[in-house]
Design a protein around this motif. Structure first.
Motif, PDB file in Angstrom:
ATOM      1  N   ARG A 235      48.503  -9.925  49.580  1.00 35.66           N
ATOM      2  CA  ARG A 235      48.325  -8.769  48.684  1.00 35.66           C
ATOM      3  C   ARG A 235      46.881  -8.034  48.937  1.00 35.66           C
ATOM      4  NH1 ARG A 235      49.138 -10.083  42.646  1.00 35.66           N
ATOM      5  NH2 ARG A 235      49.683  -7.994  42.681  1.00 35.66           N
ATOM      6  N   VAL A 236      45.698  -8.752  49.221  1.00 37.81           N
ATOM      7  CA  VAL A 236      44.315  -8.257  49.567  1.00 37.81           C
ATOM      8  C   VAL A 236      44.550  -7.330  50.716  1.00 37.81           C
ATOM      9  CG1 VAL A 236      42.166  -8.663  50.162  1.00 37.81           C
ATOM     10  CG2 VAL A 236      43.024  -9.952  48.321  1.00 37.81           C
ATOM     11  N   LEU A 237      45.238  -7.919  51.733  1.00 32.76           N
ATOM     12  CA  LEU A 237      45.378  -7.312  53.165  1.00 32.76           C
ATOM     13  C   LEU A 237      46.117  -5.973  52.994  1.00 32.76           C
ATOM     14  CD1 LEU A 237      45.720  -9.975  55.675  1.00 32.76           C
ATOM     15  CD2 LEU A 237      43.426  -8.806  55.079  1.00 32.76           C
ATOM     16  N   ASP A 238      47.357  -5.992  52.059  1.00 32.93           N
ATOM     17  CA  ASP A 238      47.878  -4.891  51.778  1.00 32.93           C
ATOM     18  C   ASP A 238      47.114  -3.640  51.255  1.00 32.93           C
ATOM     19  OD1 ASP A 238      50.276  -6.109  53.035  1.00 32.93           O
ATOM     20  OD2 ASP A 238      51.194  -6.403  50.892  1.00 32.93           O
ATOM     21  N   ILE A 239      46.076  -3.960  50.656  1.00 37.76           N
ATOM     22  CA  ILE A 239      45.404  -2.867  50.307  1.00 37.76           C
ATOM     23  C   ILE A 239      44.841  -1.973  51.234  1.00 37.76           C
ATOM     24  CG2 ILE A 239      42.944  -2.510  48.903  1.00 37.76           C
ATOM     25  CD1 ILE A 239      43.910  -4.736  47.126  1.00 37.76           C
ATOM     26  N   GLY A 240      44.457  -2.714  52.424  1.00 38.91           N
ATOM     27  CA  GLY A 240      43.912  -1.991  53.493  1.00 38.91           C
ATOM     28  C   GLY A 240      42.521  -2.205  53.894  1.00 38.91           C
TER      29      GLY A 240
ATOM     30  N   LEU B 228      42.755  -7.347  41.742  1.00 43.64           N
ATOM     31  CA  LEU B 228      43.310  -6.308  43.079  1.00 43.64           C
ATOM     32  C   LEU B 228      43.562  -4.926  42.846  1.00 43.64           C
ATOM     33  CD1 LEU B 228      46.269  -8.507  43.987  1.00 43.64           C
ATOM     34  CD2 LEU B 228      44.001  -8.425  45.204  1.00 43.64           C
ATOM     35  N   GLU B 229      43.505  -4.531  41.585  1.00 42.61           N
ATOM     36  CA  GLU B 229      43.289  -3.188  41.511  1.00 42.61           C
ATOM     37  C   GLU B 229      42.039  -2.480  41.434  1.00 42.61           C
ATOM     38  OE1 GLU B 229      44.708   0.422  37.934  1.00 42.61           O
ATOM     39  OE2 GLU B 229      44.798  -1.551  37.641  1.00 42.61           O
ATOM     40  N   THR B 230      41.100  -3.203  41.142  1.00 43.08           N
ATOM     41  CA  THR B 230      39.600  -2.977  41.079  1.00 43.08           C
ATOM     42  C   THR B 230      39.236  -3.021  42.825  1.00 43.08           C
ATOM     43  OG1 THR B 230      39.170  -3.854  39.177  1.00 43.08           O
ATOM     44  CG2 THR B 230      37.399  -3.545  40.386  1.00 43.08           C
ATOM     45  N   VAL B 231      39.739  -4.161  43.480  1.00 40.55           N
ATOM     46  CA  VAL B 231      39.224  -4.245  44.838  1.00 40.55           C
ATOM     47  C   VAL B 231      39.850  -2.993  45.603  1.00 40.55           C
ATOM     48  CG1 VAL B 231      39.991  -5.454  47.073  1.00 40.55           C
ATOM     49  CG2 VAL B 231      39.416  -6.556  45.018  1.00 40.55           C
ATOM     50  N   GLU B 232      40.956  -2.473  45.183  1.00 41.73           N
ATOM     51  CA  GLU B 232      41.305  -1.150  45.886  1.00 41.73           C
ATOM     52  C   GLU B 232      40.665  -0.119  45.822  1.00 41.73           C
ATOM     53  OE1 GLU B 232      45.917   0.310  46.463  1.00 41.73           O
ATOM     54  OE2 GLU B 232      45.184   0.354  44.274  1.00 41.73           O
ATOM     55  N   ASN B 233      40.146   0.031  44.196  1.00 43.68           N
ATOM     56  CA  ASN B 233      39.380   1.268  44.036  1.00 43.68           C
ATOM     57  C   ASN B 233      37.992   1.215  44.631  1.00 43.68           C
ATOM     58  OD1 ASN B 233      41.161   2.848  42.634  1.00 43.68           O
ATOM     59  ND2 ASN B 233      40.775   1.617  40.635  1.00 43.68           N
ATOM     60  N   MET B 234      37.490   0.003  44.582  1.00 42.33           N
ATOM     61  CA  MET B 234      36.184  -0.376  45.394  1.00 42.33           C
ATOM     62  C   MET B 234      36.220  -0.014  46.917  1.00 42.33           C
ATOM     63  SD  MET B 234      34.872  -3.656  43.377  1.00 42.33           S
ATOM     64  CE  MET B 234      33.289  -3.701  44.248  1.00 42.33           C
ATOM     65  N   SER B 235      37.174  -0.419  47.640  1.00 41.77           N
ATOM     66  CA  SER B 235      37.547  -0.068  48.841  1.00 41.77           C
ATOM     67  C   SER B 235      37.836   1.506  49.002  1.00 41.77           C
ATOM     68  CB  SER B 235      38.924  -0.680  49.349  1.00 41.77           C
ATOM     69  OG  SER B 235      39.235  -0.492  50.764  1.00 41.77           O
ATOM     70  N   ARG B 236      38.324   2.367  48.139  1.00 38.05           N
ATOM     71  CA  ARG B 236      38.391   3.566  48.307  1.00 38.05           C
ATOM     72  C   ARG B 236      36.861   4.112  48.300  1.00 38.05           C
ATOM     73  NH1 ARG B 236      43.110   3.401  44.549  1.00 38.05           N
ATOM     74  NH2 ARG B 236      44.890   4.116  45.718  1.00 38.05           N
ATOM     75  N   GLY B 237      36.036   3.570  47.227  1.00 36.63           N
ATOM     76  CA  GLY B 237      34.769   3.938  47.246  1.00 36.63           C
ATOM     77  C   GLY B 237      34.038   3.851  48.635  1.00 36.63           C
ATOM     78  N   VAL B 238      34.336   2.932  49.118  1.00 37.91           N
ATOM     79  CA  VAL B 238      33.578   2.587  50.491  1.00 37.91           C
ATOM     80  C   VAL B 238      34.031   3.451  51.284  1.00 37.91           C
ATOM     81  CG1 VAL B 238      33.543   0.676  52.363  1.00 37.91           C
ATOM     82  CG2 VAL B 238      33.194   0.040  50.172  1.00 37.91           C
ATOM     83  N   ASP B 239      35.249   3.907  51.438  1.00 36.10           N
ATOM     84  CA  ASP B 239      35.997   4.939  52.402  1.00 36.10           C
ATOM     85  C   ASP B 239      35.564   6.135  52.128  1.00 36.10           C
ATOM     86  OD1 ASP B 239      37.438   2.797  53.594  1.00 36.10           O
ATOM     87  OD2 ASP B 239      39.197   3.256  52.492  1.00 36.10           O
ATOM     88  N   ALA B 240      35.178   6.538  51.050  1.00 38.38           N
ATOM     89  CA  ALA B 240      34.487   7.901  50.489  1.00 38.38           C
ATOM     90  C   ALA B 240      33.058   8.070  51.225  1.00 38.38           C
ATOM     91  CB  ALA B 240      34.556   7.860  49.232  1.00 38.38           C
ATOM     92  N   ALA B 241      32.360   7.001  51.240  1.00 38.80           N
ATOM     93  CA  ALA B 241      31.012   7.214  51.858  1.00 38.80           C
ATOM     94  C   ALA B 241      30.918   7.695  53.114  1.00 38.80           C
ATOM     95  CB  ALA B 241      30.321   5.860  51.400  1.00 38.80           C
ATOM     96  N   GLU B 242      29.964   8.496  53.516  1.00 36.94           N
ATOM     97  CA  GLU B 242      29.660   8.685  54.809  1.00 36.94           C
ATOM     98  C   GLU B 242      29.181   7.530  55.501  1.00 36.94           C
ATOM     99  OE1 GLU B 242      27.042  11.662  55.457  1.00 36.94           O
ATOM    100  OE2 GLU B 242      28.193  13.368  54.256  1.00 36.94           O
TER     101      GLU B 242
END
Length: 265
Positions: A82-87, A49-63
């Motif tokens: 728990r997955v949905l709470d990541i956003g 889950l921690e990796t999912v969160e950071n991967m999601s941040r990576g997607v959000d950072a992309a234009e």
């Protein structure tokens, strides 16, 4: 920006990318390529889950407008919560076989009083800054995709697709062919008939049906089969194919450079 759930309801031919390498750089680079969404697979990988969160941040950072879906290992409501709470924008749930199971998934992604999702002020709610707003609007934005992979799921696909709250159906071609006893027989009439049944069920229920294409040569075939959206390619397959292609090109260049000179006048 229109959220992914609404886009599944109003648009056709959405395109996604499959991620099984657990690193935010891979997610960010992929998200720069104009995909509507990326799918992070946590069913058949070691991604936590921690990796999912950071991967999601990576997607959000992309234009761009790429969003994140996560394939969860099962319909476990605790894992889904728990997955949905990541956003992330939504989830894909494997091996759904009955309408009751599909309703359980919808129940797990929905907040009370209509569902059972636990309320928390995590990343999805901007760590509490948008707590009330998120809880009040999340049910209208979470994308819920279920997979048809078994004969039982295939038998009940019409009822599954008709469950309110299911936004899309996804065919897992490898698992479906294996469970039908025809693993890897991609040209099988039985597999074609199974796919047609799922596509028809989606059409009748008014929701899109998609599948995964790893081999680019299969894209046209899947489009002709009537799929409404595709996940095209897989990160590990891209990496393997690119490495093979560049190494082979180098070896070919070496072979040409060391070939004996022609004796022609």
């Amino acid at each position: 920006m229109t959220d992914l759930k609404q886009r599944f309801q109003t648009e056709t031919n959405l395109v996604g990318a499959w991620l099984s390498i657990g690193h935010p750089t891979v997610a960010e680079v992929t998200a720069t390529r104009g995909f509507d969404f990326v799918l992070i697979d946590t069913e058949h990988t070691t991604i936590n889950l921690e990796t999912v969160e950071n991967m999601s941040r990576g997607v959000d950072a992309a234009e761009g407008d790429t969003e994140t879906l996560v394939r969860v290992p099962s319909d476990d409501p605790v894992r889904i919560k728990r997955v949905l709470d990541i956003g992330v924008a939504g989830i894909m749930v494997p091996r759904i076989e009955t309408a009751e199971a599909a309703r359980d998934v919808v129940n797990a992604v929905t907040y009370p009083p209509n569902g059972m999702r636990g309320v928390a002020s995590g990343r999805a709610a901007t760590y509490g800054d948008a707590f009330q707003e998120y809880v009040e609007t999340a049910d209208e934005k979470i994308t819920t995709v279920v997979q048809i992979e078994t004969p039982t799921g295939l038998e009940n696909v019409g009822e599954i697709a008709a469950v309110e709250g299911i936004d899309a159906v996804f065919v897992g071609p490898a698992d479906l062919s294996a469970n039908l006893g025809i693993f890897g027989e991609w040209d099988s009439d039985r597999l074609d008939a199974a796919i047609e049944k799922v596509v028809t069920a989606g059409d009748e229920a008014g929701i899109p049906v998609g599948t995964l294409v790893v081999d680019p040569d299969d894209i046209e075939m899947r489009v002709e089969q009537g799929f409404d959206f595709l996940i095209v390619g897989k990160d590990t397959s891209h990496l393997s194919a690119a490495n093979e292609r560049i190494r082979t090109r180098y070896e070919d260049a070496l072979a040409r450079s060391t070939a004996p000179a022609s004796n022609e006048d």
